[in-house]
Design an enzyme around this catalytic site. Sequence first.
Site, PDB file in Angstrom:
ATOM      1  N   LYS A  22       0.831  -1.215   0.000  1.00 47.85           N
ATOM      2  CA  LYS A  22       0.000   0.000   0.000  1.00 47.85           C
ATOM      3  C   LYS A  22       0.864   1.264   0.000  1.00 47.85           C
ATOM      4  CE  LYS A  22      -2.651  -0.680   3.672  1.00 47.85           C
ATOM      5  NZ  LYS A  22      -3.790  -0.439   4.608  1.00 47.85           N
ATOM      6  N   LYS A  67       2.744   2.255   2.348  1.00 46.99           N
ATOM      7  CA  LYS A  67       2.631   2.883   3.671  1.00 46.99           C
ATOM      8  C   LYS A  67       3.719   2.292   4.567  1.00 46.99           C
ATOM      9  CE  LYS A  67      -1.984   4.441   4.837  1.00 46.99           C
ATOM     10  NZ  LYS A  67      -3.095   4.304   5.796  1.00 46.99           N
TER      11      LYS A  67
HETATM   12  N1  C2G Z   1     -10.470   6.795   9.043  1.00 49.24           N
HETATM   13  C1  C2G Z   1     -11.490   7.685   9.376  1.00 49.24           C
HETATM   14  N2  C2G Z   1     -11.172   8.963   9.694  1.00 49.24           N
HETATM   15  C2  C2G Z   1      -9.884   9.377   9.719  1.00 49.24           C
HETATM   16  C3  C2G Z   1      -8.846   8.472   9.406  1.00 49.24           C
HETATM   17  C4  C2G Z   1      -9.169   7.169   9.065  1.00 49.24           C
HETATM   18  O1  C2G Z   1     -12.687   7.323   9.348  1.00 49.24           O
HETATM   19  N3  C2G Z   1      -9.602  10.674  10.053  1.00 49.24           N
HETATM   20  C5  C2G Z   1     -10.839   5.419   8.678  1.00 49.24           C
HETATM   21  C6  C2G Z   1     -10.449   5.064   7.249  1.00 49.24           C
HETATM   22  O2  C2G Z   1     -11.445   5.526   6.333  1.00 49.24           O
HETATM   23  C7  C2G Z   1     -10.386   3.539   7.323  1.00 49.24           C
HETATM   24  C8  C2G Z   1      -9.909   3.289   8.773  1.00 49.24           C
HETATM   25  O3  C2G Z   1     -10.141   4.516   9.496  1.00 49.24           O
HETATM   26  O4  C2G Z   1     -11.688   2.992   7.151  1.00 49.24           O
HETATM   27  C9  C2G Z   1      -8.442   2.917   8.851  1.00 49.24           C
HETATM   28  O5  C2G Z   1      -7.711   3.932   8.207  1.00 49.24           O
HETATM   29  P1  C2G Z   1      -6.203   3.579   7.731  1.00 49.24           P
HETATM   30  O6  C2G Z   1      -5.470   2.955   8.844  1.00 49.24           O
HETATM   31  O7  C2G Z   1      -5.660   4.786   7.026  1.00 49.24           O
HETATM   32  O8  C2G Z   1      -6.493   2.427   6.673  1.00 49.24           O
HETATM   33  P2  C2G Z   1      -6.198   2.439   5.104  1.00 49.24           P
HETATM   34  O9  C2G Z   1      -4.782   2.717   4.837  1.00 49.24           O
HETATM   35  O10 C2G Z   1      -7.254   3.279   4.477  1.00 49.24           O
HETATM   36  O11 C2G Z   1      -6.381   0.882   4.754  1.00 49.24           O
HETATM   37  O12 C2G Z   1      -8.083  -2.903   2.476  1.00 49.24           O
HETATM   38  C10 C2G Z   1      -8.371  -1.627   3.027  1.00 49.24           C
HETATM   39  C11 C2G Z   1      -7.127  -0.937   3.491  1.00 49.24           C
HETATM   40  O13 C2G Z   1      -6.346  -1.765   4.329  1.00 49.24           O
HETATM   41  C12 C2G Z   1      -7.517   0.355   4.221  1.00 49.24           C
END
Ligand code: C2G
Length: 130
Positions: free
Chosen positions: A44, A46
Amino acid sequence: MKKVITYGTFDLLHWGHINLLRRASELGDYLIVAISSDEFNAIKNKTSFHSFENRKMILEAIRYVDEVISEDNWEQKVEDVKHHNIDVFVMGDDWEGKFDFLKEHCEVVYLPRTTGISTTKIKEGLKAIN
Ligand code: C2G
């Protein structure tokens, strides 16, 4: 028992994550979080501050979370939904539409993202004060 699943990296856990997990947990009786492995994070593009093991331990301590499994690839979601008898798949709406293929297997819900906070914002804020 209505089972919910959500996926993410959940690094440097913050109140936006907690808002998501709380609302996801309110959609059923049991919430599974599939947390991205360090290897999948690389896919990803990340890099997490906390290792998979430590991010998993932190999530397992949250009252809204009932079980934590590993997310190792983009392809595992259908199998996870079947294997865990999932009723509801939940993601923040920055993913709106991206997982609609799961609709033939379970309900798909995109929740409004929490504005004003992100792991990136935390990292940038820490750089600015150090
Ligand atoms: N999230 C949120 N508000 C934020 C930050 C994050 O609602 N201010 C939500 C994201 O939309 C996601 C969850 O928290 O649903 C986890 O966010 P991340 O750890 O950034 O996950 P991500 O990199 O989007 O990975 O297969 C799906 C991926 O693994 C998602």
